[in-house]
Structure formats: structure tokens, C-alpha cells
Write a protein that holds these residues in place. Structure first.
Motif, PDB file in Angstrom:
ATOM      1  N   GLY A 117       0.805  -1.220   0.000  1.00 24.16           N
ATOM      2  CA  GLY A 117       0.000   0.000   0.000  1.00 24.16           C
ATOM      3  C   GLY A 117       0.836   1.267   0.000  1.00 24.16           C
ATOM      4  N   LEU A 118       2.094   1.169  -0.466  1.00 28.40           N
ATOM      5  CA  LEU A 118       2.984   2.323  -0.484  1.00 28.40           C
ATOM      6  C   LEU A 118       2.962   3.015  -1.845  1.00 28.40           C
ATOM      7  N   GLU A 119       2.967   4.339  -1.807  1.00 30.22           N
ATOM      8  CA  GLU A 119       3.126   5.105  -3.033  1.00 30.22           C
ATOM      9  C   GLU A 119       4.530   4.852  -3.579  1.00 30.22           C
ATOM     10  N   TYR A 120       4.636   4.629  -4.877  1.00 28.31           N
ATOM     11  CA  TYR A 120       5.953   4.409  -5.471  1.00 28.31           C
ATOM     12  C   TYR A 120       5.922   4.798  -6.942  1.00 28.31           C
ATOM     13  N   ARG A 121       7.107   4.914  -7.532  1.00 28.39           N
ATOM     14  CA  ARG A 121       7.226   5.183  -8.965  1.00 28.39           C
ATOM     15  C   ARG A 121       8.168   4.167  -9.587  1.00 28.39           C
ATOM     16  N   ASP A 122       7.852   3.747 -10.787  1.00 29.79           N
ATOM     17  CA  ASP A 122       8.800   2.979 -11.583  1.00 29.79           C
ATOM     18  C   ASP A 122       9.804   3.951 -12.178  1.00 29.79           C
ATOM     19  N   VAL A 123      11.077   3.734 -11.920  1.00 31.44           N
ATOM     20  CA  VAL A 123      12.114   4.602 -12.456  1.00 31.44           C
ATOM     21  C   VAL A 123      13.154   3.734 -13.159  1.00 31.44           C
ATOM     22  N   THR A 124      14.035   4.396 -13.900  1.00 31.67           N
ATOM     23  CA  THR A 124      15.073   3.688 -14.639  1.00 31.67           C
ATOM     24  C   THR A 124      16.434   4.257 -14.293  1.00 31.67           C
ATOM     25  N   VAL A 125      17.327   3.385 -13.857  1.00 31.02           N
ATOM     26  CA  VAL A 125      18.720   3.757 -13.577  1.00 31.02           C
ATOM     27  C   VAL A 125      19.547   3.384 -14.800  1.00 31.02           C
ATOM     28  N   SER A 126      20.354   4.297 -15.271  1.00 29.73           N
ATOM     29  CA  SER A 126      21.205   4.041 -16.437  1.00 29.73           C
ATOM     30  C   SER A 126      22.494   3.374 -15.990  1.00 29.73           C
ATOM     31  N   GLY A 127      22.625   2.079 -16.265  1.00 30.72           N
ATOM     32  CA  GLY A 127      23.823   1.336 -15.898  1.00 30.72           C
ATOM     33  C   GLY A 127      24.778   1.219 -17.058  1.00 30.72           C
ATOM     34  N   GLU A 128      25.961   0.682 -16.791  1.00 30.83           N
ATOM     35  CA  GLU A 128      26.962   0.613 -17.840  1.00 30.83           C
ATOM     36  C   GLU A 128      26.590  -0.395 -18.931  1.00 30.83           C
ATOM     37  N   LEU A 129      25.710  -1.354 -18.628  1.00 36.46           N
ATOM     38  CA  LEU A 129      25.273  -2.312 -19.643  1.00 36.46           C
ATOM     39  C   LEU A 129      23.906  -1.969 -20.224  1.00 36.46           C
ATOM     40  N   GLY A 130      23.239  -0.976 -19.673  1.00 34.30           N
ATOM     41  CA  GLY A 130      21.908  -0.612 -20.156  1.00 34.30           C
ATOM     42  C   GLY A 130      21.002  -0.182 -19.021  1.00 34.30           C
ATOM     43  N   ASP A 131      19.721  -0.043 -19.335  1.00 31.60           N
ATOM     44  CA  ASP A 131      18.742   0.452 -18.369  1.00 31.60           C
ATOM     45  C   ASP A 131      18.402  -0.599 -17.318  1.00 31.60           C
ATOM     46  N   LEU A 132      18.283  -0.114 -16.072  1.00 33.24           N
ATOM     47  CA  LEU A 132      17.985  -0.974 -14.930  1.00 33.24           C
ATOM     48  C   LEU A 132      16.680  -0.517 -14.302  1.00 33.24           C
ATOM     49  N   PRO A 133      15.608  -1.301 -14.391  1.00 29.02           N
ATOM     50  CA  PRO A 133      14.345  -0.912 -13.744  1.00 29.02           C
ATOM     51  C   PRO A 133      14.520  -0.856 -12.229  1.00 29.02           C
ATOM     52  N   ALA A 134      13.837   0.086 -11.590  1.00 36.10           N
ATOM     53  CA  ALA A 134      13.905   0.220 -10.138  1.00 36.10           C
ATOM     54  C   ALA A 134      12.585   0.753  -9.623  1.00 36.10           C
TER      55      ALA A 134
END
Length: 362
Positions: A117-134
């Protein structure tokens, strides 16, 4: 002789491949599958064994089902080969007689909104091999907690403490890293036990600082804890790291690889071959690991939570690390807890230790 040598190399490579391809989201190899014998209101009867008798709270995972089992109910009637535990909830699927399940440290399934029940956002971290969902759970404080899950789990594992962290007002960035579902694959599709994965955690530190974090606490389980140690030693933003929380850290990669290889029931002669093959494929060796866990590289308050019953990551190196830097490192011993499940053994006690550690870092 050449043929025998080639066969030995191939066998070692195969054994290391099996051990290092521990799939995220699956139970640890060697953990027994349990049969559900019966369910009732708030009760579940399971096959009796050392695993099903563990104290604390655990997830139960099976084909198409996830549930949460609480403490053992000693006063409940049961046969000699079964045990009754409190059934906290069924997250999805159906449990019934004959259902096969395994214990897992992850007690939540889904995302922070659906599970907690927590407010959250899907974000993307740019890693050295590509995008990392977080997942990002906002909070009022300027200190963020960046979480990194461990062997055999997914980013659902940090949800065990996410509600607690959110209640403290701490923003939480719960990351994926190379090899996870939705994240880039590694070159050979195998785990490096934190040696290369730490760069993805470093990318998350940069993301957090760009997004407004003044300081960060790195919080890792298993290989995620090893990643945290490496990031704290090697990041270009080390001055922004205010603390480390290390749950069941993998500090002796050879011991962990041997344990994984044996758990996959590889013949004993293949174990040393697997270690040598893994060293060649990943670049892991004692010197590199020692450098990553060098007590001299610890510059911030560090809490290690580990126990003597961890069969995948021996806790001896954790005790040594704490003994070498007692002014910065605190070790909390948790008995009767398997790898990565220190919270599960005593959730309330664990969170109180965590609260006391985090107060001066907020």
C-alpha cells in the motif's frame, strides 16, 4: 591424458555454470520442497523438517502460489511427520493438500503499492550495460536508502523492510541489476557474486544524487551486500555514502561457490574444478575479494547482520571484519536463520536493531 584434461575442464566449467546461474526468484538450491498436508483458518500443516521448523516468518512459494507462514504453533495437534505454522495470508494462488512449496525469505509478492500500500514510482537507472528498472518509494528525508537484493531473490526481497524504512521517512530506491529479469544480461549469463554487479549499484548512487539525495545508505543482502562494500570502496561518490547495512554478506566467494555447487548435487570431485573454472571465467580470486572487503576501506558506520547457520556464506569473515574495525562495524548475530533471512527469523528484533543504527544517519 589430453582427453582426460579436456573432460575435466569441461566438467568444471559445467559445474561452475550450474552454480553461478542461480536464477533470481527461485528458492536456494538444496532447500527442501515441502508438501502442504492441510490448511485451516490461520493454519497450515507442512512436512516436518529442519526448514519447516525454522522460527520466524517466511514466504511460501510454489507453482502459481505465494503465501506467508508465521511462527510454529506448538500447541496444535499434528502427526509426527508434520508441523503446524500460522498462515498469515495467501498472496496469490491456492494452497491445498498436496501443494508443493519452498520457504523463501521474500514475504511480499508484487510491487510496493499492491503488496504494502505504499506510493511508489517505476524509475530507470542508467547502468553501464543498459537500463535498470527500479522502484522508488518517496520520503521526506534527504538521506535515501538504496537496496540491492541477493542470491536467489528479486527486488521483492527488500520489501520485507520497505514499510519500516518508509515509516522512518526514508526514501527507498530498490534496484535491479545485471542478470535480473528486465535488466541487461551479463556476457556469459552468470553471476559474478558482486565483482561486476557493484557498478550497477554505483549507477544507482549517481541516480539518487542527481534526483536530490544528500546522502545515501547502501543496504544489501548476500551478493547485494558484497556489492555495497565494493561500491563504498570504489564509487566516485563515496563522500555521499553515510552508512552500510550488510545482511548475510558473501565475503568468501570460494566457500559460497563450493556450497552452491554441492547444493546442486554435483559430484564431490567437481567442486574444486568448478572453483577454478569460476575463477577463470569471472576474474574472482582471493586477492580481489580481500581488497573489496578490506577493513581499511570501511569509512562509514556499518551494520552486519549474519548468523552461524548460514550455509551459503560463512559468517566467519563477517566476524573478522567486525573485529578489525570495531569503531565502525557492528555485527549482530542471528541464530537459526538461513542465508539472506536474518529479518525473517525475528522481524521485530531486526527492525529495532535497524532503527537504532539508522537514527544518527538520517
Amino acid at each position: 591424458m589430453i582427453g582426460i584434461g579436456v573432460a575435466a575442464v569441461a566438467a568444471g566449467r559445467y559445474a561452475s555454470d550450474v552454480a553461478l546461474r542461480a536464477s533470481s526468484g527461485r528458492a536456494f538450491p538444496g532447500d527442501p520442497r515441502l508438501t502442504v498436508h492441510a490448511t485451516a483458518a490461520g493454519r497450515i500443516t507442512l512436512t516436518r523438517c529442519l526448514a519447516s521448523l525454522r522460527p520466524g516468518t517466511y514466504g511460501l512459494e510454489g507453482r502459481g502460489v505465494h503465501a506467508v507462514a508465521g511462527e510454529v504453533l506448538e500447541g496444535e495437534a499434528h502427526s509426527a511427520d508434520t508441523v503446524v505454522r500460522r498462515l498469515e495470508r495467501v498472496s496469490h494462488g491456492t494452497l491445498g493438500p498436496g501443494t508443493r512449496v519452498r520457504l523463501t525469505p521474500s514475504v511480499h509478492s508484487g510491487d510496493p503499492a499492491g503488496a504494502l500500500g505504499l506510493e511508489y514510482r517505476d524509475v530507470t537507472v542508467s547502468g553501464e550495460l543498459g537500463d535498470l528498472p527500479a522502484w522508488f518509494v518517496p520520503g521526506k528525508r534527504d538521506t535515501w536508502v538504496i537496496t540491492a537484493h541477493g542470491l536467489g531473490t528479486t527486488r521483492e526481497q527488500p520489501m520485507n523492510v520497505m514499510e519500516f524504512l518508509s515509516d522512518q521517512g526514508l526514501p527507498v530506491l530498490d534496484i535491479t541489476y545485471r542478470g535480473d529479469a528486465g535488466a541487461p544480461r551479463t556476457r556469459e549469463g552468470i553471476s559474478n557474486l558482486g565483482r561486476s554487479e557493484w557498478h550497477d549499484l554505483d549507477a544507482a548512487i549517481h541516480y539518487a544524487v542527481r534526483a536530490g539525495a544528500d546522502r545515501v545508505v547502501l543496504y544489501g543482502w548476500s551478493t547485494g551486500a558484497s556489492m555495497a562494500l565494493r561500491a563504498a570502496a570504489g564509487s566516485t561518490l563515496t563522500e555521499r555514502i553515510s552508512g552500510l547495512v550488510l545482511d548475510s554478506p558473501v565475503l568468501d566467494w570460494e566457500a559460497t561457490l563450493r556450497a552452491l555447487t554441492r547444493a546442486h548435487r554435483a559430484p564431490a570431485p567437481l567442486v574444486p574444478l568448478a572453483v577454478r573454472a569460476a575463477q577463470g571465467r569471472t576474474g574472482l580470486n582471493g586477492h580481489r575479494l580481500l581488497r573489496a572487503a578490506d577493513p581499511r576501506d570501511i569509512r562509514v558506520p556499518t551494520m552486519i547482520v549474519h548468523g552461524p547457520d548460514d550455509t551459503l556464506a560463512p559468517w566467519g569473515p563477517s566476524r573478522e571484519l567486525a573485529a578489525r574495525r570495531p569503531e565502525l562495524v557492528t555485527l549482530h548475530s542471528v541464530p537459526l536463520a538461513p542465508h539472506g533471512a536474518m529479518w525473517n527469523a525475528d522481524p521485530a528484533g531486526y527492525e529495532e536493531m535497524l532503527r537504532r543504527f539508522l537514527i544518527p544517519l538520517m
